[in-house]
Design an enzyme around this catalytic site. Structure first.
Site, PDB file in Angstrom:
ATOM      1  N   ARG A  70       0.756  -1.098   0.023  1.00  0.00           N
ATOM      2  CA  ARG A  70       0.035  -0.077  -0.078  1.00  0.00           C
ATOM      3  C   ARG A  70       0.649   1.231  -0.161  1.00  0.00           C
ATOM      4  NH1 ARG A  70      -5.436  -0.680   0.743  1.00  0.00           N
ATOM      5  NH2 ARG A  70      -5.878  -2.740   1.493  1.00  0.00           N
ATOM      6  N   ASN A 112     -15.517  12.202   1.055  1.00  0.00           N
ATOM      7  CA  ASN A 112     -15.630  10.971   0.580  1.00  0.00           C
ATOM      8  C   ASN A 112     -17.322  10.876   0.662  1.00  0.00           C
ATOM      9  OD1 ASN A 112     -15.715   8.222  -0.401  1.00  0.00           O
ATOM     10  ND2 ASN A 112     -16.061   7.604   1.516  1.00  0.00           N
ATOM     11  N   SER A 141     -24.226   9.964   2.628  1.00  0.00           N
ATOM     12  CA  SER A 141     -23.309  10.803   3.712  1.00  0.00           C
ATOM     13  C   SER A 141     -22.201  11.216   2.827  1.00  0.00           C
ATOM     14  CB  SER A 141     -23.141   9.798   4.768  1.00  0.00           C
ATOM     15  OG  SER A 141     -24.220   9.125   5.372  1.00  0.00           O
ATOM     16  N   ASP A 150     -14.822   5.185   6.727  1.00  0.00           N
ATOM     17  CA  ASP A 150     -16.162   5.670   6.670  1.00  0.00           C
ATOM     18  C   ASP A 150     -16.709   6.171   8.257  1.00  0.00           C
ATOM     19  OD1 ASP A 150     -16.476   5.067   4.153  1.00  0.00           O
ATOM     20  OD2 ASP A 150     -17.389   3.109   4.580  1.00  0.00           O
TER      21      ASP A 150
HETATM   22  C1  GRF Z   1     -21.427   5.357  -4.763  1.00  0.00           C
HETATM   23  O1  GRF Z   1     -22.659   5.069  -4.379  1.00  0.00           O
HETATM   24  C2  GRF Z   1     -20.640   5.842  -3.700  1.00  0.00           C
HETATM   25  O2  GRF Z   1     -21.486   6.359  -2.453  1.00  0.00           O
HETATM   26  C3  GRF Z   1     -19.742   4.698  -3.355  1.00  0.00           C
HETATM   27  O3  GRF Z   1     -19.483   4.223  -4.432  1.00  0.00           O
HETATM   28  C4  GRF Z   1     -20.428   4.456  -5.628  1.00  0.00           C
HETATM   29  C5  GRF Z   1     -19.807   5.078  -6.474  1.00  0.00           C
HETATM   30  O4  GRF Z   1     -20.507   5.041  -7.641  1.00  0.00           O
HETATM   31  N1  GRF Z   1     -18.680   5.392  -2.480  1.00  0.00           N
HETATM   32  P1  GRF Z   1     -19.762   5.548  -9.014  1.00  0.00           P
HETATM   33  O5  GRF Z   1     -18.715   4.982  -9.475  1.00  0.00           O
HETATM   34  O6  GRF Z   1     -19.771   7.204  -8.858  1.00  0.00           O
HETATM   35  O7  GRF Z   1     -20.974   5.380  -9.986  1.00  0.00           O
END
Ligand code: GRF
Length: 212
Positions: A70, A112, A141, A150
């Protein structure tokens, strides 16, 4: 002027919503304080790559599988971010956990969006977790990223109903529908400095983000 990178791993519908928001002159009052300068994917097959390129945004792939660990992967990410003189990071479906080392480097400057009403259902499969728990509403969120998964301070949330007929896919799609409005607005507000942080609490200034 804040220069932000969008980190993503897949479809890129949030990336697209963010870029559309910045392209729309009617939002210029809040978006003028910041500019998307880089789209960064850890997967060469991510659908978001063509969406970012179609909008003329510089787009790079740093494939995590090419690195031994990582730390080496994140060093390569940091090289790209430094080269583009990025000051803020916006995660949009970025499926790699960022280490404390990386998070500290961008302390308080990583955002995020998560597809559940945090602190409920962190981690992967927010919509599936909501269905399994039998909750009647869920949502998204927007939060600051801290060293947990998260767990960072919540900036804004939008709610959607959970229907009896829902599958994780249908609920996830409904959540993305509200995310596409809330997340770009929240990013613009925060990067324009329109918020106050008191410990783990974030207070946005100005009008509500999830209205019409
Ligand atoms: C979203 O629902 C976000 O909340 C989560 O991953 C998904 C990404 O979707 N972290 P996209 O690639 O933006 O369509």
């Amino acid at each position: 002027m804040n220069r932000f990178a969008i980190l993503f791993s897949g479809r890129g519908s949030n990336l697209e919503a963010i870029l559309d928001h910045w392209d729309d002159p009617s939002h210029v009052e809040e978006t003028a304080a910041s500019i998307p300068v880089l789209a960064l994917s850890n997967r060469p097959d991510a659908g978001g790559i063509s969406k970012a390129r179609a909008r003329g945004l510089e787009t790079r792939v740093v494939d995590h599988r090419a690195f031994e660990n990582r730390a080496a992967f994140e060093d390569a990410l940091c090289d790209e971010l430094a080269r583009a003189e990025v000051t803020w990071i916006v995660c949009a479906g970025f499926m790699r956990v960022l280490t404390p080392h990386f998070v500290r480097r961008f302390e308080g400057r990583i955002l995020n969006t998560h597809p559940a009403l945090l602190p409920l259902f962190p981690g992967t499969d927010g919509p599936a977790q909501a269905l399994a728990a039998g909750v009647k509403v869920s949502g998204c969120s927007v939060h600051f990223v801290d060293e947990g998964v998260d767990t960072g301070p919540i900036i804004a949330q939008s709610v959607v109903p959970v229907l009896r007929s829902d599958t994780p896919d249908s609920l996830g799609a409904r959540i993305r529908g509200v995310e596409h409005t809330l997340y770009p607005r929240a990013i613009a507000r925060v990067l324009a400095g329109g918020y106050r942080r008191e410990g783990d609490h974030v207070h946005l200034e100005g009008h509500a983000l999830d209205g019409p």
